[in-house]
Scaffold this active site. Structure first.
Site, short mmCIF file in Angstrom:
data_model
loop_
_atom_site.label_atom_id
_atom_site.label_comp_id
_atom_site.label_asym_id
_atom_site.label_seq_id
_atom_site.Cartn_x
_atom_site.Cartn_y
_atom_site.Cartn_z
N LYS A 132 0.86 -1.32 0.16
CA LYS A 132 0.29 0.40 0.50
C LYS A 132 0.51 1.22 -0.11
CE LYS A 132 -3.22 -3.17 0.85
NZ LYS A 132 -4.36 -3.23 -0.70
C1 LIG Z 1 -4.50 -5.21 0.68
C2 LIG Z 1 -6.35 -5.14 0.99
C3 LIG Z 1 -6.77 -5.87 1.72
C4 LIG Z 1 -5.69 -6.35 3.21
O1 LIG Z 1 -5.21 -5.72 3.99
P1 LIG Z 1 -4.27 -6.12 4.75
O2 LIG Z 1 -3.83 -5.06 5.88
O3 LIG Z 1 -3.09 -7.40 3.92
O4 LIG Z 1 -5.16 -7.17 5.77
C5 LIG Z 1 -7.66 -5.65 2.15
N1 LIG Z 1 -8.73 -5.19 1.41
C6 LIG Z 1 -7.81 -4.66 0.05
C7 LIG Z 1 -9.12 -3.92 -0.81
C8 LIG Z 1 -7.08 -4.56 -0.01
O5 LIG Z 1 -6.12 -3.91 -1.28
#
Ligand SMILES: *Cc1c(COP(=O)(O)O)cnc(C)c1O
Length: 380
Positions: free
Chosen positions: A180
């Site tokens: 992210k």
């Molecule tokens: C990355 C992601 C998640 C999960 O996030 P984590 O912090 O890895 O649990 C959930 N929803 C979306 C849309 C994502 O891109």
């Protein structure tokens, strides 16, 4: 080699982690509290609750929203699988709705069609950091008495109608996974304007314990905790929060830099008729967590060939966002399900590298590689 993404971390984050380790306060404590206050202020939400990742943020949000066994929650299939999994955790059923092909976000018309007597909530994803039309979903949810929860895993630093994502609805969930825009290794945050949700989220993330460690440690009187309900261990550590505080200070700048990369791609590819570029509407401000190019039928090269040829040149790409219903874990949910747009977007989209700092020569290398491969193939 040009990677698809890389985290922007420097000595400051390393120093913050180092300093925190030496304080002796390692897990959820003063740094977590500071990170929460700063994140809430950044988004404009009243409260923020740090948790171990966005999947646990979604899980706790569904619980406090009152979603449970037998309920249905409408969400996109075309999302990272954690979106649907979190709904399963509370015993509810994810009902997959279609996305629209321009911004890859939930289609409000299809969502309305999928509402039944069992529907309790809509889980709205801001896919790849591009804001979904929050107001349209708020209106729909108000009309049918549904909860609206935002999966803003990718959307830290994005804005909708001039306000940062995190401030618009009752429960908004963020991710700080390295893929992210900012990262704490793993990590997550929930923003809310509701005091009752805030209080319960804090209980649930720490075993349902009525007194947190920070309060107990600083108390002059002996206090005993009660575990008021069955909770979870979804804590963020203070080491992670210290890194997160430094990342948050840079978030607006990181977003600006990512937008420059996206702008360079937009102008370099504008004349190519066989592709469709990301659409940022006037009310949207994307952090470009990912930059997705859609290859139309008229494309001279198929998506997988293009990905391989780019990789041969040293440019990493990814395919379009996954469809959860195509995964083995969701094979029971595919009966009668028709999501041609979501499947097509997964099959025909290619995500291009975006990271910070991405220097001009790297951006040009991607642009030239993409243009050369598609054009060479046209002329042979
Ligand atoms: C990355 C992601 C998640 C999960 O996030 P984590 O912090 O890895 O649990 C959930 N929803 C979306 C849309 C994502 O891109």
């Amino acid at each position: 080699m040009i990677p698809i993404a890389k985290p922007f971390l420097s000595k400051e984050e390393a120093q913050a982690a180092y300093d925190t380790i030496l304080t002796g306060w390692i897990t959820q404590g003063p740094k977590v509290m500071e990170f929460e206050e700063k994140f809430a202020a950044f988004t404009g939400a009243k409260y923020a609750v740090a948790v171990s990742n966005c999947t646990t943020a979604l899980h706790l949000s569904l619980i406090v929203a009152g979603i449970g066994t037998g309920d249905e929650v409408i969400c996109p299939s075309m999302s990272y699988i954690a979106t649907a999994n979190a709904i399963k955790y509370v015993g509810a059923t994810p009902v997959f709705a279609e996305v629209n092909p321009r911004d890859y976000n939930l289609d409000v018309v299809d969502v309305e069609k999928k509402i039944t007597g069992k529907t309790k909530a809509v889980l709205l994803v801001h896919q790849m950091g591009m804001p979904a039309d929050i107001d349209a979903f708020k209106e729909l949810c108000a009309q049918y008495d549904l909860k609206l929860i935002e999966d803003a895993a990718c959307a830290a630093g994005s804005a909708y109608k001039g306000e940062k994502i995190g401030s618009h609805s009752e429960l908004v969930c963020f991710s700080f996974h390295p893929r992210k825009v900012i990262t704490t290794g793993d990590g997550g945050m929930i923003t809310t304007n509701r005091k009752d949700y805030y209080d319960r989220l804090k209980l649930l993330r720490q075993h349902g314990m009525s007194v947190n460690d920070r309060v107990r440690h600083t108390s002059e009187k002996v206090i005993f905790e009660d575990h008021v309900e069955v909770g979870y261990n979804y804590r963020l550590t203070d080491i992670q929060a210290a890194v997160g505080i430094k990342q948050l200070e840079k978030l607006d700048w990181i977003v600006q830099e990512r937008r420059k990369v996206a702008a360079a791609y937009n102008s370099a590819f504008r004349d190519l008729e066989f592709i469709r570029l990301p659409l940022e509407k006037e009310e949207d401000f994307s952090n470009y967590q990912s930059y997705s190019v859609y290859l139309k039928d008229s494309s001279p090269v198929d998506r997988n060939t293009l990905m391989q040829k780019l990789l041969d040149m040293g440019i990493a790409t990814r395919r379009g966002i996954m469809n959860s219903h195509r995964e083995t874990a969701y094979k029971e949910s595919i009966e009668g399900l028709d999501l041609p747009i979501s499947e097509d977007l997964q099959d025909r989209s290619i995500l291009l590298p975006v990271y910070v700092p991405m220097i001009d020569s790297e951006i040009s290398f991607v642009i030239e590689g993409f243009r050369k491969l598609t054009e060479t193939i046209v002329h042979t």
